[in-house]
Design an enzyme around this catalytic site. Sequence first.
Site, PDB file in Angstrom:
ATOM      1  CB  SER A  27      -7.888   0.771   6.344  1.00 56.39           C
ATOM      2  OG  SER A  27      -8.412   2.038   6.638  1.00 56.39           O
ATOM      3  CE  LYS A  36      -3.703   2.091   2.810  1.00 52.89           C
ATOM      4  NZ  LYS A  36      -4.537   1.879   4.021  1.00 52.89           N
ATOM      5  CB  SER A  75      -7.628   3.734   3.401  1.00 47.85           C
ATOM      6  OG  SER A  75      -6.784   3.102   4.344  1.00 47.85           O
TER       7      SER A  75
END
Length: 459
Positions: A190, A91, A166
């Site tokens: 997330s 990420k 996210s």
Amino acid sequence: MTTAKRPLRERYTRTELPSLRELATRLRTGSATSTELVGRALARIDAVNPDINAFTYIDRAGALDRAAELDRELREQKPRGPLHGVPIAVKDVIDVAGMPTECGSAHLAGNIATVSAPLVTRLEELGAVVLGKTVTHEFAYGPTGDCSAAGPSRNPHDLARMTGGSSGGSAAAVAAGIVALAVGTDTGGSCRVPAALCGVTGFKPGYGQLAVDGVFPLAPGLDHIGFLLADPADIEVVGGELGLLPPEPAPGSGPVTVGWLDPYRLGPADPAVIARCRAALYGLESAGLIRLVPARLPRPRRLQEIFETIQSFEVAAGHESMMRDGLDLYQPDTVERLRHARQVTPQQYADARAARPAAVAEVLDLFAGETDVLATITTPITAPLLGERLSAVSSDRAPTKKALLSMTAIWNLIGAPAVSVPAGEVGGMPVGMQLIAPHSSRPLAELGAAVSRASGLFL
């Protein structure tokens, strides 16, 4: 456009989406090389990334060079373990040396990491090959995954729908069959939220089990590193390699006791989502694998309030200088949330922190009796449409962000290991079941795999 609603493929199978265990077996037996696996992953990126926008940066040459080096080690009989030669994704809030860390924001455009986060270094020491960086909701501050300077990530099951956030790019990369493991973060859900919406596994270890050095902070008192996985059983692979699974006592003779938490105590939810998760548990109970009992979460609204106060204050504090000097560089969605977060006072924050230990102890008391694992839904709805900010939840309409976080955020406050595993579909879109354990992640791996088998997803 009709193509925007087209899934990338039919329901995936284990053959199309191999697990870490399967990849390790192929590499160990010589039926595949790391160079071949990386090449296939890169070809898959080329085929689907224009649609799903999972990756914001790809290190083609570096990944192939790394794979060739790891293949040489295997030929010399120097295996590093089950991650040796396996391609992974990271990420874009986590530093990987030589790659951008832009956090989905114009604020950090062109920012190149000089040193990798300790977790990335450890994964590379174990033989993983980092393909590149995945799209994140701006600064990891949002559960929808469709607010980023890099553009929205899209759900591989329906390109018109959200991945969740996210860690949406990481979830999409796994769901689209690019990688079997992607690294994410989890501050309020997330990893688990996008896992549920994309039909993969999202694993949040216990708070503090993995250092968050080299990760752009969101709310330090709640931030966790997490993982998106193709197979729930691979929690044990990742957990074992990273030292997250302490030795277990000898297994008992009886079935695992699972405490069901009524989702309605946390907020409105689609009855079909609840029914799908309950059906999977009933199947396991009928097979004698679990004993299902009701569990009652103490003061759930209070838990949510403490979480929201702590998160908001810490996020606002972390962004104070950027808000002052570059408000126009944020996405509009992020500005709205940050302005709301700034309304929390230092006294409210202090009160929330003071109330946290007692609230955590009350929840952990649920495990003091007969309950081994808690279970509930991960999200109260399936994936909303991109840009949707009010979603239909049962007979009501609720703010999409609030709905998506309603079942997951309190477990960041508690800090216990939690996982979302695939539990079937409603209306053709994935549903996730959330499992929580008090300390060790091992029962989450075992029960998670059983849930997905009971849902007909893994044979």
